[in-house]
Motif scaffolding. Structure first.
Motif, PDB file in Angstrom:
ATOM      1  N   ALA A 107      15.328   1.644   3.605  1.00 19.38           N
ATOM      2  CA  ALA A 107      14.173   2.224   4.316  1.00 19.38           C
ATOM      3  C   ALA A 107      13.049   1.198   4.421  1.00 19.38           C
ATOM      4  CB  ALA A 107      13.685   3.471   3.562  1.00 19.38           C
TER       5      ALA A 107
ATOM      6  N   ALA B 131       4.967   0.156   0.819  1.00 15.16           N
ATOM      7  CA  ALA B 131       5.118   0.344  -0.628  1.00 15.16           C
ATOM      8  C   ALA B 131       6.268   1.301  -0.926  1.00 15.16           C
ATOM      9  CB  ALA B 131       3.809   0.845  -1.214  1.00 15.16           C
TER      10      ALA B 131
ATOM     11  N   PHE C 126       1.979   2.988  -6.724  1.00 14.45           N
ATOM     12  CA  PHE C 126       1.410   1.738  -6.210  1.00 14.45           C
ATOM     13  C   PHE C 126       0.717   1.961  -4.863  1.00 14.45           C
ATOM     14  CE2 PHE C 126       1.926  -2.088  -3.539  1.00 14.45           C
ATOM     15  CZ  PHE C 126       1.105  -2.950  -4.253  1.00 14.45           C
TER      16      PHE C 126
HETATM   17  P1  ATP Z   1       5.851   3.519  -7.374  1.00 13.33           P
HETATM   18  O1  ATP Z   1       4.802   2.880  -6.542  1.00 13.33           O
HETATM   19  O2  ATP Z   1       5.517   4.935  -7.753  1.00 13.33           O
HETATM   20  O3  ATP Z   1       6.294   2.656  -8.518  1.00 13.33           O
HETATM   21  P2  ATP Z   1       8.495   3.028  -6.396  1.00 13.33           P
HETATM   22  O4  ATP Z   1       8.392   1.541  -6.302  1.00 13.33           O
HETATM   23  O5  ATP Z   1       9.324   3.600  -7.505  1.00 13.33           O
HETATM   24  O6  ATP Z   1       7.064   3.694  -6.401  1.00 13.33           O
HETATM   25  P3  ATP Z   1       9.583   4.845  -4.554  1.00 13.33           P
HETATM   26  O7  ATP Z   1       9.094   5.958  -5.434  1.00 13.33           O
HETATM   27  O8  ATP Z   1      11.018   4.688  -4.326  1.00 13.33           O
HETATM   28  O9  ATP Z   1       9.011   3.474  -5.011  1.00 13.33           O
HETATM   29  O10 ATP Z   1       8.867   4.953  -3.128  1.00 13.33           O
HETATM   30  C1  ATP Z   1       7.501   5.026  -2.968  1.00 13.33           C
HETATM   31  C2  ATP Z   1       7.178   6.125  -1.971  1.00 13.33           C
HETATM   32  O11 ATP Z   1       7.796   5.819  -0.730  1.00 13.33           O
HETATM   33  C3  ATP Z   1       7.683   7.493  -2.405  1.00 13.33           C
HETATM   34  O12 ATP Z   1       6.584   8.366  -2.489  1.00 13.33           O
HETATM   35  C4  ATP Z   1       8.651   7.886  -1.309  1.00 13.33           C
HETATM   36  O13 ATP Z   1       8.565   9.269  -0.978  1.00 13.33           O
HETATM   37  C5  ATP Z   1       8.198   7.037  -0.136  1.00 13.33           C
HETATM   38  N1  ATP Z   1       9.266   6.814   0.839  1.00 13.33           N
HETATM   39  C6  ATP Z   1      10.543   6.476   0.598  1.00 13.33           C
HETATM   40  N2  ATP Z   1      11.253   6.387   1.748  1.00 13.33           N
HETATM   41  C7  ATP Z   1      10.369   6.654   2.751  1.00 13.33           C
HETATM   42  C8  ATP Z   1      10.449   6.719   4.167  1.00 13.33           C
HETATM   43  N3  ATP Z   1      11.612   6.472   4.819  1.00 13.33           N
HETATM   44  N4  ATP Z   1       9.341   7.039   4.871  1.00 13.33           N
HETATM   45  C9  ATP Z   1       8.168   7.281   4.226  1.00 13.33           C
HETATM   46  N5  ATP Z   1       8.024   7.242   2.911  1.00 13.33           N
HETATM   47  C10 ATP Z   1       9.102   6.934   2.172  1.00 13.33           C
END
Ligand code: ATP
Length: 216
Positions: free
Chosen positions: A79, A72, A12
């Protein structure tokens, strides 16, 4: 050209960041995972490996100078919330946050976030609606009950008079008819509808639902 930050570059966040860059905006993308940062580094202005729960990092990256910030981070709710708190502390006013659950949404709205996004749910709703109303190309909610709808004239309505279609829907306003590259704002009542004409109308949901049955 505006300046945006996208925190979390999963599918996303990366899509938002890439699209903003394609629209010629300055985009800082932040993710703690090197792999996601590297895969987008050639596409956006500045891609950084950093932990967005660290306020100093956000400060050093000058995130506060951005016109808007998109958070996102999905699965790690802690976090996401910590990051939002830091962004608020930095005085950033326009913050959009992706929420994964009802609890996440509730906490974000208590923190004063008004733009909370549920992309998977929103897309699920849109897909169900597009299957149920195949003639609807796009729609926009004006408030809880009124919508602007872009609908395509189907085979069923080919040859019908515009007025005959609209006769039983006095609450619906027709805004324009698009026929190829030709746009008609004042649609004459006797206009004969052609297949693939695009009609843009506005009105209450219930009336739009009733009208949609004429398209099938
Ligand atoms: P998608 O958009 O792929 O559906 P998602 O909703 O499953 O994502 P996550 O994959 O959990 O969400 O997180 C999105 C991104 O945020 C990941 O690439 C992850 O590495 C990043 N992320 C998580 N925690 C942190 C943080 N503390 N600082 C920076 N980035 C982070």
């Amino acid at each position: 050209m505006a300046q945006f930050a996208v925190i979390g570059l999963g599918s996303f966040g990366a899509t938002v960041a890439t699209e903003l860059a394609a629209l010629n905006h300055d985009v800082i993308g932040i993710d703690s995972n090197k792999k996601f940062v590297e895969s987008i580094s050639d596409t956006i202005t500045h891609a950084v490996i950093a932990d967005a729960t660290d306020e100093r990092v956000l400060d050093e990256l000058n995130v506060k100078n951005c016109d808007a910030v998109v958070v996102a981070i999905g699965d790690d709710i802690e976090a996401s919330i910590l990051c939002v708190l830091h962004l608020k502390n930095l005085g950033i006013e326009k913050i959009m946050v992706k929420a994964k659950s009802k609890a996440h949404h509730m906490i974000l709205s208590h923190l004063g976030i008004t733009k909370i996004i549920h992309p998977e749910e929103d897309m699920g709703i849109r897909i169900a609606q597009s299957l149920s109303y195949p003639m609807v190309r796009r729609y926009m909610a004006l408030n809880n009950n009124r919508y602007i709808v872009k609908a395509e004239i189907t085979t069923t309505l080919k040859g019908a008079q515009f007025q005959a279609l609209m006769d039983n829907s006095p609450e619906i306003k027709s805004l324009m008819l698009q026929r190829g590259s030709h746009v008609i704002y004042e649609i004459a009542p006797g206009t004969i509808l052609q297949e693939k004409d695009i009609l843009i109308i506005e009105g209450p949901l219930e009336s739009l639902r009733q009208l949609s049955s004429r398209f099938l």
